[in-house]
Motif scaffolding. Structure first.
Motif, PDB file in Angstrom:
ATOM      1  N   LEU A 272     -16.879  -7.451  -3.171  1.00 32.79           N
ATOM      2  CA  LEU A 272     -15.570  -7.830  -3.707  1.00 32.79           C
ATOM      3  C   LEU A 272     -14.561  -6.698  -3.537  1.00 32.79           C
ATOM      4  CD1 LEU A 272     -16.729  -9.647  -6.959  1.00 32.79           C
ATOM      5  CD2 LEU A 272     -15.510 -10.705  -5.058  1.00 32.79           C
ATOM      6  N   ILE A 273     -14.991  -5.482  -3.810  1.00 34.53           N
ATOM      7  CA  ILE A 273     -14.091  -4.337  -3.646  1.00 34.53           C
ATOM      8  C   ILE A 273     -13.668  -4.198  -2.190  1.00 34.53           C
ATOM      9  CG2 ILE A 273     -13.980  -1.815  -3.734  1.00 34.53           C
ATOM     10  CD1 ILE A 273     -15.695  -1.922  -6.249  1.00 34.53           C
ATOM     11  N   ALA A 274     -14.612  -4.386  -1.273  1.00 34.50           N
ATOM     12  CA  ALA A 274     -14.276  -4.300   0.153  1.00 34.50           C
ATOM     13  C   ALA A 274     -13.260  -5.366   0.540  1.00 34.50           C
ATOM     14  CB  ALA A 274     -15.546  -4.442   0.991  1.00 34.50           C
ATOM     15  N   ASP A 275     -13.401  -6.562  -0.010  1.00 31.35           N
ATOM     16  CA  ASP A 275     -12.445  -7.632   0.304  1.00 31.35           C
ATOM     17  C   ASP A 275     -11.066  -7.317  -0.269  1.00 31.35           C
ATOM     18  OD1 ASP A 275     -12.035 -10.356   1.432  1.00 31.35           O
ATOM     19  OD2 ASP A 275     -11.549 -10.841  -0.648  1.00 31.35           O
ATOM     20  N   ILE A 276     -11.034  -6.775  -1.480  1.00 27.91           N
ATOM     21  CA  ILE A 276      -9.744  -6.404  -2.082  1.00 27.91           C
ATOM     22  C   ILE A 276      -9.056  -5.335  -1.238  1.00 27.91           C
ATOM     23  CG2 ILE A 276      -8.646  -5.348  -4.092  1.00 27.91           C
ATOM     24  CD1 ILE A 276     -10.851  -6.606  -5.815  1.00 27.91           C
ATOM     25  N   ILE A 277      -9.818  -4.349  -0.787  1.00 25.24           N
ATOM     26  CA  ILE A 277      -9.240  -3.277   0.025  1.00 25.24           C
ATOM     27  C   ILE A 277      -8.744  -3.828   1.360  1.00 25.24           C
ATOM     28  CG2 ILE A 277      -9.704  -1.073   1.146  1.00 25.24           C
ATOM     29  CD1 ILE A 277      -9.540  -1.000  -1.923  1.00 25.24           C
ATOM     30  N   ASP A 278      -9.504  -4.744   1.952  1.00 23.86           N
ATOM     31  CA  ASP A 278      -9.061  -5.361   3.207  1.00 23.86           C
ATOM     32  C   ASP A 278      -7.726  -6.078   3.018  1.00 23.86           C
ATOM     33  OD1 ASP A 278     -11.214  -4.446   4.604  1.00 23.86           O
ATOM     34  OD2 ASP A 278     -12.339  -6.333   4.542  1.00 23.86           O
ATOM     35  N   GLN A 279      -7.632  -6.861   1.957  1.00 26.93           N
ATOM     36  CA  GLN A 279      -6.390  -7.593   1.706  1.00 26.93           C
ATOM     37  C   GLN A 279      -5.240  -6.636   1.390  1.00 26.93           C
ATOM     38  OE1 GLN A 279      -6.014 -10.582   2.398  1.00 26.93           O
ATOM     39  NE2 GLN A 279      -8.018 -11.576   2.270  1.00 26.93           N
ATOM     40  N   TYR A 280      -5.545  -5.549   0.697  1.00 27.13           N
ATOM     41  CA  TYR A 280      -4.487  -4.580   0.388  1.00 27.13           C
ATOM     42  C   TYR A 280      -4.015  -3.872   1.656  1.00 27.13           C
ATOM     43  CZ  TYR A 280      -1.947  -0.783  -1.832  1.00 27.13           C
ATOM     44  OH  TYR A 280      -0.962   0.092  -2.210  1.00 27.13           O
ATOM     45  N   GLU A 281      -4.948  -3.580   2.545  1.00 28.19           N
ATOM     46  CA  GLU A 281      -4.561  -2.937   3.800  1.00 28.19           C
ATOM     47  C   GLU A 281      -3.664  -3.858   4.623  1.00 28.19           C
ATOM     48  OE1 GLU A 281      -6.702  -0.311   7.348  1.00 28.19           O
ATOM     49  OE2 GLU A 281      -7.908  -1.503   5.949  1.00 28.19           O
ATOM     50  N   LYS A 282      -3.982  -5.153   4.637  1.00 34.50           N
ATOM     51  CA  LYS A 282      -3.119  -6.116   5.327  1.00 34.50           C
ATOM     52  C   LYS A 282      -1.747  -6.188   4.662  1.00 34.50           C
ATOM     53  CE  LYS A 282      -6.933  -9.084   6.857  1.00 34.50           C
ATOM     54  NZ  LYS A 282      -7.562 -10.433   6.741  1.00 34.50           N
ATOM     55  N   HIS A 283      -1.739  -6.123   3.335  1.00 32.60           N
ATOM     56  CA  HIS A 283      -0.473  -6.171   2.611  1.00 32.60           C
ATOM     57  C   HIS A 283       0.394  -4.963   2.949  1.00 32.60           C
ATOM     58  CE1 HIS A 283       2.275  -7.195  -0.653  1.00 32.60           C
ATOM     59  NE2 HIS A 283       2.213  -5.935  -1.055  1.00 32.60           N
ATOM     60  N   MET A 284      -0.198  -3.791   3.038  1.00 39.91           N
ATOM     61  CA  MET A 284       0.565  -2.594   3.378  1.00 39.91           C
ATOM     62  C   MET A 284       1.098  -2.674   4.805  1.00 39.91           C
ATOM     63  SD  MET A 284       0.719  -0.885   0.675  1.00 39.91           S
ATOM     64  CE  MET A 284       1.462   0.591   1.368  1.00 39.91           C
ATOM     65  N   HIS A 285       0.314  -3.249   5.707  1.00 33.45           N
ATOM     66  CA  HIS A 285       0.797  -3.435   7.075  1.00 33.45           C
ATOM     67  C   HIS A 285       1.980  -4.398   7.087  1.00 33.45           C
ATOM     68  CE1 HIS A 285       0.333  -3.301  11.465  1.00 33.45           C
ATOM     69  NE2 HIS A 285       0.636  -4.585  11.444  1.00 33.45           N
ATOM     70  N   PHE A 286       1.918  -5.414   6.242  1.00 37.13           N
ATOM     71  CA  PHE A 286       3.029  -6.364   6.123  1.00 37.13           C
ATOM     72  C   PHE A 286       4.283  -5.669   5.598  1.00 37.13           C
ATOM     73  CE2 PHE A 286       5.098  -9.048   2.812  1.00 37.13           C
ATOM     74  CZ  PHE A 286       5.877  -9.811   3.663  1.00 37.13           C
ATOM     75  N   LEU A 287       4.143  -4.816   4.594  1.00 31.24           N
ATOM     76  CA  LEU A 287       5.300  -4.090   4.065  1.00 31.24           C
ATOM     77  C   LEU A 287       5.895  -3.161   5.120  1.00 31.24           C
ATOM     78  CD1 LEU A 287       4.190  -3.175   0.415  1.00 31.24           C
ATOM     79  CD2 LEU A 287       5.561  -5.108   1.201  1.00 31.24           C
ATOM     80  N   ASP A 288       5.039  -2.550   5.932  1.00 31.10           N
ATOM     81  CA  ASP A 288       5.547  -1.706   7.021  1.00 31.10           C
ATOM     82  C   ASP A 288       6.376  -2.532   8.004  1.00 31.10           C
ATOM     83  OD1 ASP A 288       4.323   0.508   5.949  1.00 31.10           O
ATOM     84  OD2 ASP A 288       2.512   0.321   7.173  1.00 31.10           O
ATOM     85  N   ALA A 289       5.899  -3.748   8.296  1.00 27.42           N
ATOM     86  CA  ALA A 289       6.636  -4.617   9.220  1.00 27.42           C
ATOM     87  C   ALA A 289       7.973  -5.037   8.629  1.00 27.42           C
ATOM     88  CB  ALA A 289       5.792  -5.847   9.555  1.00 27.42           C
ATOM     89  N   VAL A 290       8.007  -5.284   7.317  1.00 29.38           N
ATOM     90  CA  VAL A 290       9.266  -5.655   6.661  1.00 29.38           C
ATOM     91  C   VAL A 290      10.250  -4.496   6.707  1.00 29.38           C
ATOM     92  CG1 VAL A 290      10.315  -6.293   4.457  1.00 29.38           C
ATOM     93  CG2 VAL A 290       8.178  -7.368   5.173  1.00 29.38           C
ATOM     94  N   ARG A 291       9.770  -3.286   6.436  1.00 29.21           N
ATOM     95  CA  ARG A 291      10.656  -2.110   6.489  1.00 29.21           C
ATOM     96  C   ARG A 291      11.194  -1.901   7.900  1.00 29.21           C
ATOM     97  NH1 ARG A 291       6.098   0.588   4.354  1.00 29.21           N
ATOM     98  NH2 ARG A 291       5.889   0.279   2.100  1.00 29.21           N
ATOM     99  N   LEU A 292      10.324  -2.092   8.893  1.00 29.45           N
ATOM    100  CA  LEU A 292      10.752  -1.927  10.281  1.00 29.45           C
ATOM    101  C   LEU A 292      11.817  -2.950  10.646  1.00 29.45           C
ATOM    102  CD1 LEU A 292      10.377  -0.523  13.013  1.00 29.45           C
ATOM    103  CD2 LEU A 292       8.563  -2.170  13.522  1.00 29.45           C
ATOM    104  N   GLY A 293      11.629  -4.197  10.169  1.00 36.70           N
ATOM    105  CA  GLY A 293      12.618  -5.229  10.458  1.00 36.70           C
ATOM    106  C   GLY A 293      13.961  -4.931   9.828  1.00 36.70           C
ATOM    107  N   LYS A 294      13.957  -4.378   8.613  1.00 31.38           N
ATOM    108  CA  LYS A 294      15.216  -4.034   7.953  1.00 31.38           C
ATOM    109  C   LYS A 294      15.916  -2.875   8.647  1.00 31.38           C
ATOM    110  CE  LYS A 294      13.985  -5.653   3.313  1.00 31.38           C
ATOM    111  NZ  LYS A 294      13.762  -5.259   1.895  1.00 31.38           N
ATOM    112  N   SER A 295      15.139  -1.908   9.130  1.00 30.49           N
ATOM    113  CA  SER A 295      15.748  -0.742   9.780  1.00 30.49           C
ATOM    114  C   SER A 295      16.355  -1.087  11.132  1.00 30.49           C
ATOM    115  CB  SER A 295      14.701   0.359   9.953  1.00 30.49           C
ATOM    116  OG  SER A 295      13.653  -0.077  10.818  1.00 30.49           O
ATOM    117  N   GLU A 296      15.864  -2.162  11.771  1.00 26.79           N
ATOM    118  CA  GLU A 296      16.372  -2.543  13.089  1.00 26.79           C
ATOM    119  C   GLU A 296      17.610  -3.423  13.016  1.00 26.79           C
ATOM    120  OE1 GLU A 296      13.081  -4.375  14.972  1.00 26.79           O
ATOM    121  OE2 GLU A 296      12.101  -2.482  15.528  1.00 26.79           O
ATOM    122  N   ARG A 297      17.969  -3.877  11.822  1.00 27.82           N
ATOM    123  CA  ARG A 297      19.145  -4.747  11.699  1.00 27.82           C
ATOM    124  C   ARG A 297      20.436  -3.939  11.781  1.00 27.82           C
ATOM    125  NH1 ARG A 297      17.184  -8.667   6.705  1.00 27.82           N
ATOM    126  NH2 ARG A 297      15.431  -9.606   7.802  1.00 27.82           N
TER     127      ARG A 297
END
Length: 297
Positions: A272-297
């Motif tokens: 369960l902990i491994a799954d939570i960490i996997d999902q959190y890592e995906k979430h952080m990658h998503f936040l990085d993509a959102v920040r990148l999209g805002k900086s390119e506007r």
């Protein structure tokens, strides 16, 4: 079609003239050209009254639910009566003051502010769709850190877990103990790294971990108890009561965007902990993509 036939083919222009003079009597003037017109007019009147009464009742119910608060249970009877009477009184006053035209004008005028609300809803929907596209792309491009499996589950146990259909109490106990312990361990680790994390549960048989990210989208990982109907090979020749007893449950994972359609029932704390960490890592990658999209506007 019948009315057009009467006017154009049989030359009954008086029907068209009557409709042009007063549209409210159009239906009854039309019935006068058929047998049993009185009975047809009576049935039409009953149907019209039923339509308006049920529409008014539905509108009053919606207003009552909005004013009493969704999810708060049934509202008092007097409150529903109040909104029904108020709605009817306003409609009657408008009809007496200016007839059908006044009622139509008031309806259009009261609906005008909702145009602004609908425009804001469209704008919010557009933002949500763009964010969802970013999420989908970021999850596809996410490169998770490699993990080495420790103490892998034997295939016999995996097969037994797949075939087994746990009941409500088994899944609830699993969520309250194993899932909660896994989330608490992860939350404690987040706290050590100065990230605000909390584990909560409610009376809807769910437990969740939430990690705050300030102005950005928070991380949310939840496990819900969800019922399922028994498989068809189990349901044969059983009574409805037996069928209800055979219903099984799953411990399904939900994220901020909704259900993930996989079951974690029977997983160990480490899994369960491994799954939570996997999902959190995906979430952080998503936040990085959102920040990148805002900086390119």
């Amino acid at each position: 079609n019948s009315a057009l036939h009467l006017v154009f083919d049989q030359g009954m222009v008086e029907l068209a003239q009557a409709v042009s003079a007063d549209t409210s009597v159009a239906l009854f003037k039309f019935f006068e050209h058929f047998p049993l017109s009185s009975l047809a007019s009576l049935l039409a009147t009953i149907l019209v009254i039923t339509f308006f009464v049920t529409s008014s009742d539905s509108g009053s119910l919606v207003v009552d639910m909005l004013t009493s608060g969704a999810g708060e249970g049934d509202s008092p009877v007097w409150q529903r009566i109040f909104w029904s009477v108020t709605e009817g009184a306003i409609a009657a006053a408008l009809l007496l003051a200016g007839g059908l035209v006044a009622l139509q004008t008031a309806t259009i005028a009261s609906a005008l502010p909702f145009t602004v609300v609908m425009l804001l809803m469209c704008w919010g929907l557009l933002r949500a769709l763009r964010l969802e596209i970013v999420r989908k792309v970021s999850l596809k491009e996410a490169m998770l850190a490699p993990r080495i499996a420790h103490n892998p589950v034997p295939w016999q146990k995996r097969l037994a877990r797949i075939i087994k259909h746990p009941n409500h109490e088994e899944v609830l106990t699993f969520i309250e103990h194993t899932v909660t312990q896994a989330m608490q361990q992860v939350a404690a680790e987040f706290e050590k790294r100065e990230l605000q994390a909390r584990v909560n549960n409610d009376d809807q048989d769910r437990t969740w971990l939430e990690v705050a990210h300030g102005d950005e989208i928070d991380f949310f990982y939840s496990v819900h108890l969800r019922p399922y109907e028994p498989p068809s090979f189990v349901m044969r020749d059983v009574t409805p009561r037996r069928n209800e007893a055979l219903r099984y449950y799953r411990a399904e994972v939900y994220l901020k965007e909704g259900g993930q359609d996989y079951d974690v029932m029977g997983w160990t704390i480490d899994q369960l902990i491994a799954d939570i960490i996997d999902q959190y890592e995906k979430h952080m990658h998503f936040l990085d993509a959102v920040r990148l999209g805002k900086s390119e506007r």
